[in-house]
Design a protein around this motif. Structure first.
Motif, PDB file in Angstrom:
ATOM      1  N   ALA A 180      13.190 -12.665   7.233  1.00  0.00           N
ATOM      2  CA  ALA A 180      14.452 -11.952   7.031  1.00  0.00           C
ATOM      3  C   ALA A 180      14.666 -11.625   5.555  1.00  0.00           C
ATOM      4  O   ALA A 180      15.106 -10.512   5.211  1.00  0.00           O
ATOM      5  CB  ALA A 180      15.618 -12.795   7.566  1.00  0.00           C
ATOM      6  N   ALA A 181      14.353 -12.586   4.679  1.00  0.00           N
ATOM      7  CA  ALA A 181      14.494 -12.341   3.241  1.00  0.00           C
ATOM      8  C   ALA A 181      13.536 -11.251   2.775  1.00  0.00           C
ATOM      9  O   ALA A 181      13.896 -10.386   1.966  1.00  0.00           O
ATOM     10  CB  ALA A 181      14.260 -13.630   2.460  1.00  0.00           C
ATOM     11  N   LEU A 182      12.292 -11.272   3.300  1.00  0.00           N
ATOM     12  CA  LEU A 182      11.317 -10.247   2.938  1.00  0.00           C
ATOM     13  C   LEU A 182      11.771  -8.877   3.426  1.00  0.00           C
ATOM     14  O   LEU A 182      11.633  -7.876   2.711  1.00  0.00           O
ATOM     15  CB  LEU A 182       9.952 -10.605   3.531  1.00  0.00           C
ATOM     16  N   ARG A 183      12.304  -8.803   4.621  1.00  0.00           N
ATOM     17  CA  ARG A 183      12.783  -7.520   5.147  1.00  0.00           C
ATOM     18  C   ARG A 183      13.911  -6.977   4.272  1.00  0.00           C
ATOM     19  O   ARG A 183      13.951  -5.782   3.952  1.00  0.00           O
ATOM     20  CB  ARG A 183      13.256  -7.676   6.591  1.00  0.00           C
ATOM     21  N   SER A 184      14.840  -7.852   3.888  1.00  0.00           N
ATOM     22  CA  SER A 184      15.947  -7.424   3.038  1.00  0.00           C
ATOM     23  C   SER A 184      15.429  -6.892   1.708  1.00  0.00           C
ATOM     24  O   SER A 184      15.888  -5.841   1.218  1.00  0.00           O
ATOM     25  CB  SER A 184      16.910  -8.591   2.813  1.00  0.00           C
ATOM     26  N   MET A 185      14.453  -7.604   1.116  1.00  0.00           N
ATOM     27  CA  MET A 185      13.897  -7.171  -0.165  1.00  0.00           C
ATOM     28  C   MET A 185      13.161  -5.838  -0.016  1.00  0.00           C
ATOM     29  O   MET A 185      13.303  -4.940  -0.855  1.00  0.00           O
ATOM     30  CB  MET A 185      12.955  -8.237  -0.698  1.00  0.00           C
ATOM     31  N   GLN A 186      12.363  -5.700   1.043  1.00  0.00           N
ATOM     32  CA  GLN A 186      11.617  -4.464   1.249  1.00  0.00           C
ATOM     33  C   GLN A 186      12.563  -3.288   1.499  1.00  0.00           C
ATOM     34  O   GLN A 186      12.341  -2.190   0.984  1.00  0.00           O
ATOM     35  CB  GLN A 186      10.655  -4.630   2.433  1.00  0.00           C
ATOM     36  N   THR A 187      13.617  -3.519   2.287  1.00  0.00           N
ATOM     37  CA  THR A 187      14.570  -2.444   2.564  1.00  0.00           C
ATOM     38  C   THR A 187      15.246  -1.976   1.279  1.00  0.00           C
ATOM     39  O   THR A 187      15.378  -0.768   1.024  1.00  0.00           O
ATOM     40  CB  THR A 187      15.628  -2.928   3.570  1.00  0.00           C
ATOM     41  N   GLU A 188      15.664  -2.937   0.467  1.00  0.00           N
ATOM     42  CA  GLU A 188      16.324  -2.588  -0.796  1.00  0.00           C
ATOM     43  C   GLU A 188      15.354  -1.879  -1.737  1.00  0.00           C
ATOM     44  O   GLU A 188      15.717  -0.897  -2.403  1.00  0.00           O
ATOM     45  CB  GLU A 188      16.875  -3.850  -1.453  1.00  0.00           C
ATOM     46  N   LEU A 189      14.109  -2.358  -1.803  1.00  0.00           N
ATOM     47  CA  LEU A 189      13.130  -1.743  -2.692  1.00  0.00           C
ATOM     48  C   LEU A 189      12.794  -0.325  -2.246  1.00  0.00           C
ATOM     49  O   LEU A 189      12.678   0.590  -3.075  1.00  0.00           O
ATOM     50  CB  LEU A 189      11.861  -2.599  -2.729  1.00  0.00           C
ATOM     51  N   THR A 190      12.641  -0.125  -0.942  1.00  0.00           N
ATOM     52  CA  THR A 190      12.364   1.214  -0.432  1.00  0.00           C
ATOM     53  C   THR A 190      13.507   2.167  -0.752  1.00  0.00           C
ATOM     54  O   THR A 190      13.291   3.316  -1.157  1.00  0.00           O
ATOM     55  CB  THR A 190      12.131   1.163   1.093  1.00  0.00           C
ATOM     56  N   SER A 191      14.737   1.692  -0.592  1.00  0.00           N
ATOM     57  CA  SER A 191      15.896   2.519  -0.932  1.00  0.00           C
ATOM     58  C   SER A 191      15.904   2.867  -2.416  1.00  0.00           C
ATOM     59  O   SER A 191      16.190   4.017  -2.796  1.00  0.00           O
ATOM     60  CB  SER A 191      17.181   1.786  -0.548  1.00  0.00           C
ATOM     61  N   MET A 192      15.573   1.901  -3.261  1.00  0.00           N
ATOM     62  CA  MET A 192      15.539   2.155  -4.703  1.00  0.00           C
ATOM     63  C   MET A 192      14.446   3.155  -5.065  1.00  0.00           C
ATOM     64  O   MET A 192      14.643   4.025  -5.919  1.00  0.00           O
ATOM     65  CB  MET A 192      15.328   0.836  -5.454  1.00  0.00           C
ATOM     66  N   HIS A 210      15.581   6.522  -4.152  1.00  0.00           N
ATOM     67  CA  HIS A 210      16.590   6.960  -5.105  1.00  0.00           C
ATOM     68  C   HIS A 210      15.934   7.409  -6.410  1.00  0.00           C
ATOM     69  O   HIS A 210      16.318   8.431  -7.000  1.00  0.00           O
ATOM     70  CB  HIS A 210      17.572   5.817  -5.369  1.00  0.00           C
ATOM     71  N   LYS A 211      14.920   6.670  -6.867  1.00  0.00           N
ATOM     72  CA  LYS A 211      14.211   7.055  -8.084  1.00  0.00           C
ATOM     73  C   LYS A 211      13.498   8.391  -7.904  1.00  0.00           C
ATOM     74  O   LYS A 211      13.469   9.226  -8.825  1.00  0.00           O
ATOM     75  CB  LYS A 211      13.197   5.966  -8.452  1.00  0.00           C
ATOM     76  N   GLU A 212      12.918   8.601  -6.726  1.00  0.00           N
ATOM     77  CA  GLU A 212      12.244   9.872  -6.474  1.00  0.00           C
ATOM     78  C   GLU A 212      13.235  11.031  -6.499  1.00  0.00           C
ATOM     79  O   GLU A 212      12.945  12.112  -7.041  1.00  0.00           O
ATOM     80  CB  GLU A 212      11.532   9.825  -5.126  1.00  0.00           C
ATOM     81  N   ARG A 213      14.428  10.810  -5.906  1.00  0.00           N
ATOM     82  CA  ARG A 213      15.447  11.865  -5.927  1.00  0.00           C
ATOM     83  C   ARG A 213      15.891  12.154  -7.357  1.00  0.00           C
ATOM     84  O   ARG A 213      16.106  13.312  -7.734  1.00  0.00           O
ATOM     85  CB  ARG A 213      16.648  11.452  -5.068  1.00  0.00           C
ATOM     86  N   LEU A 214      16.035  11.083  -8.152  1.00  0.00           N
ATOM     87  CA  LEU A 214      16.417  11.281  -9.542  1.00  0.00           C
ATOM     88  C   LEU A 214      15.353  12.062 -10.300  1.00  0.00           C
ATOM     89  O   LEU A 214      15.665  12.943 -11.117  1.00  0.00           O
ATOM     90  CB  LEU A 214      16.651   9.930 -10.221  1.00  0.00           C
ATOM     91  N   ALA A 215      14.087  11.732 -10.056  1.00  0.00           N
ATOM     92  CA  ALA A 215      13.008  12.446 -10.739  1.00  0.00           C
ATOM     93  C   ALA A 215      12.997  13.922 -10.340  1.00  0.00           C
ATOM     94  O   ALA A 215      12.845  14.816 -11.186  1.00  0.00           O
ATOM     95  CB  ALA A 215      11.666  11.796 -10.411  1.00  0.00           C
ATOM     96  N   GLU A 255       0.823  -1.208   0.000  1.00  0.00           N
ATOM     97  CA  GLU A 255       0.000   0.000   0.000  1.00  0.00           C
ATOM     98  C   GLU A 255       0.860   1.263   0.000  1.00  0.00           C
ATOM     99  O   GLU A 255       0.475   2.271  -0.607  1.00  0.00           O
ATOM    100  CB  GLU A 255      -0.920  -0.005   1.217  1.00  0.00           C
ATOM    101  N   ALA A 256       2.019   1.225   0.656  1.00  0.00           N
ATOM    102  CA  ALA A 256       2.903   2.396   0.713  1.00  0.00           C
ATOM    103  C   ALA A 256       4.347   1.926   0.832  1.00  0.00           C
ATOM    104  O   ALA A 256       4.941   1.932   1.912  1.00  0.00           O
ATOM    105  CB  ALA A 256       2.536   3.295   1.891  1.00  0.00           C
ATOM    106  N   PRO A 257       4.943   1.473  -0.277  1.00  0.00           N
ATOM    107  CA  PRO A 257       6.299   0.902  -0.209  1.00  0.00           C
ATOM    108  C   PRO A 257       7.373   1.913   0.170  1.00  0.00           C
ATOM    109  O   PRO A 257       8.467   1.502   0.557  1.00  0.00           O
ATOM    110  CB  PRO A 257       6.520   0.370  -1.639  1.00  0.00           C
ATOM    111  N   GLU A 258       7.077   3.193   0.049  1.00  0.00           N
ATOM    112  CA  GLU A 258       8.085   4.200   0.403  1.00  0.00           C
ATOM    113  C   GLU A 258       8.117   4.454   1.913  1.00  0.00           C
ATOM    114  O   GLU A 258       9.028   5.121   2.410  1.00  0.00           O
ATOM    115  CB  GLU A 258       7.813   5.505  -0.339  1.00  0.00           C
ATOM    116  N   ASP A 259       7.130   3.925   2.654  1.00  0.00           N
ATOM    117  CA  ASP A 259       7.049   4.131   4.100  1.00  0.00           C
ATOM    118  C   ASP A 259       7.885   3.065   4.801  1.00  0.00           C
ATOM    119  O   ASP A 259       7.530   1.882   4.811  1.00  0.00           O
ATOM    120  CB  ASP A 259       5.588   4.059   4.559  1.00  0.00           C
TER     121      ASP A 259
END
Length: 467
Positions: free
Chosen positions: A221-233, A236-241, A198-202
């Motif tokens: 643990a795997a889900l947390r790692s994936m979510q952390t990486e996705l949120t960071s990405m 980063h995409k928002e900053r680029l935009a 619902e809010a991956p940036e949160d």
């Protein structure tokens, strides 16, 4: 529907497997019950025969009572190789089968028990066994199968009822155990995934792994790692935009300023000063390139470089132009430039884009040397063979740090110099790829760094590729 859930399916499977186990136990159990039933009748018949042998004569009524209590029709003993009919009565039908219980085989006991359960009609059978207390060689009785089958059915019914109760209790316990240990944590993982979607940036919605060390804990643990990486990405995409929007605005105003500077440079062109006459063309070229770059940057939303306009260009002229511009930017004496370009060497490239590529590489080399506060050399060399042109830009700087090597050509992550945005190498690599070539790191270390630009000589026939 409940049966479509993991808990429901597990409950059904548990009941089925427990019932299957009980059935596998039931078959040998019923065979054992049948054997014990007939052995019990043999023992009772032996006791009745001993009472008969103890008396010289016996009334028919007493003999009938002894046989009825033993549950048999006839009793025969074999002692000293002599078979003696000790007790007898009328049989309702001939003997249908004979069962020897002296040395029974397990398979025979099971098959005989199942056959008796499946055969409802009453029959008379002969049963042979060893007398207890070694009271003879063998004892032989005839008996009816109807009481035996009724006892077997009663025993089997009780076993089935007990199995059903055990299955229900076991399934219920397993159901709640699995629900607590597996289903509930899995639902927590699913809920965390839905909440995060619902809010991956949160970052507050990123799952917190439980203390479990099993598969559920590994999945969390795997889900947390994936979510952390996705949120960071995503950030980063928002900053680029945002950066793209800001760059487009800045480039628009900068283009206007550079256009005005170009008009002033045109006025200076009439000056008789020889230094001005020599430097003015380079100033005009620099301003023209800056205006052209700003115009392209205004299309930043598309984030694409235009296709290169390939033509044969003199590499030495382009390198000389770049080197002269960098020599003017040298902060102090001690940075020497050396070119090793074969005379008259031409290659197929976009002159403007190749100028930008070499400017980025040589500027990075100059800044790396200046950062060491010591003298250094920058070497630009070119070679060619039958397949490609190679341009090497080397410096005697301190080399690239490991962090910069990991994201060397990634925008905003491969910066080396302090305050750098990390765009130069990314832009250069993109421009070289547009030529069908490759920008790569040749070597780096305390002795310096070398970048290699490889441009192919082959020309792709588009019509042939389409065919």
């Amino acid at each position: 529907m409940f049966l479509h859930t993991l808990s429901g399916r597990f409950l059904v499977l548990t009941v089925l497997f427990v019932m299957l186990a009980e059935v596998l136990i039931f078959v040998p159990s019923i065979a054992r019950f049948r054997q014990d039933y007939m052995m019990d009748h043999l023992e009772r018949a032996q006791i009745a025969s001993l009472a008969r042998l103890a008396a010289e004569a016996i009334e028919p009524e007493l003999e009938h009572e002894l046989l009825e209590n033993a549950g048999v029709f006839n009793v025969a003993l074999r002692r000293d190789e002599v078979r003696e009919l000790v007790l007898s009565s009328d049989m309702p039908s001939p003997v249908a089968a004979t069962y020897d219980l002296r040395y029974p085989a397990a398979s025979a006991l099971i098959s005989d028990a199942l056959a008796r359960l499946l055969k409802p009609g009453p029959e008379v059978v002969r049963v042979i066994g060893h007398p207890v207390q070694d009271a003879g060689l063998l004892i032989e009785v005839t008996m009816s199968t109807e009481p035996l089958r009724e006892a077997m059915l009663d025993y089997g019914l009780r076993i089935l009822i007990l199995s059903a109760v055990i299955s229900a209790v076991t399934a219920t316990l397993l159901f709640f155990a699995v629900r607590q240990l597996m289903v509930k944590p899995m639902r927590g993982v699913v809920s965390a995934m839905q909440s995060y979607a619902e809010a991956p940036e949160d970052a507050r919605r990123i799952i917190e792994p439980s203390s479990g060390t099993g598969e559920i804990g590994e999945a969390e643990a795997a889900l947390r790692s994936m979510q952390t990486e996705l949120t960071s990405m995503l950030r980063h995409k928002e900053r680029l935009a945002s950066l793209g929007s800001a760059v487009a605005k800045v480039s628009h105003d900068l283009r206007n300023i550079l256009t005005s500077a170009q008009l002033f440079a045109d006025r200076i062109e009439a000056s008789d000063d020889p230094v001005v006459a020599r430097m003015l063309p380079k100033l005009m070229n620099s301003i023209s390139r800056a205006v052209h770059l700003c115009e392209r940057t205004l299309a930043f939303g598309k984030a694409e470089e235009p296709s290169p306009a390939l033509m044969l260009i003199n590499l030495a002229v382009t390198v000389e132009d770049v080197v002269e511009a960098e020599q003017l930017a040298v902060e102090k004496e001690g940075v020497a430039f050396k070119t090793e370009i074969p005379p008259g060497m031409t290659l197929r490239a976009d002159a403007e884009q190749l100028h930008r590529v070499l400017s980025n590489l040589i500027r990075n080399a100059r800044q790396a040397i200046e950062a060491t506060k010591s003298d250094g050399n920058i070497r630009i060399a070119a070679t060619e063979d039958d397949t490609c042109w190679r341009i090497e830009v080397s410096d005697t700087g301190p080399g690239l740090p490991s962090r910069a090597r990991e994201h060397l050509f990634t925008p905003f992550q491969g910066g080396v110099s302090k305050g750098g945005a990390g765009l130069g190498l990314a832009i250069a690599a993109e421009l070289v790829r547009g030529h069908g070539g490759q920008l790569s790191l040749g070597e780096t270390g305390p002795a310096g760094t070398t970048f290699v630009v490889t441009l192919p000589k082959a020309v792709i026939d588009v019509d042939q590729v389409v065919k």
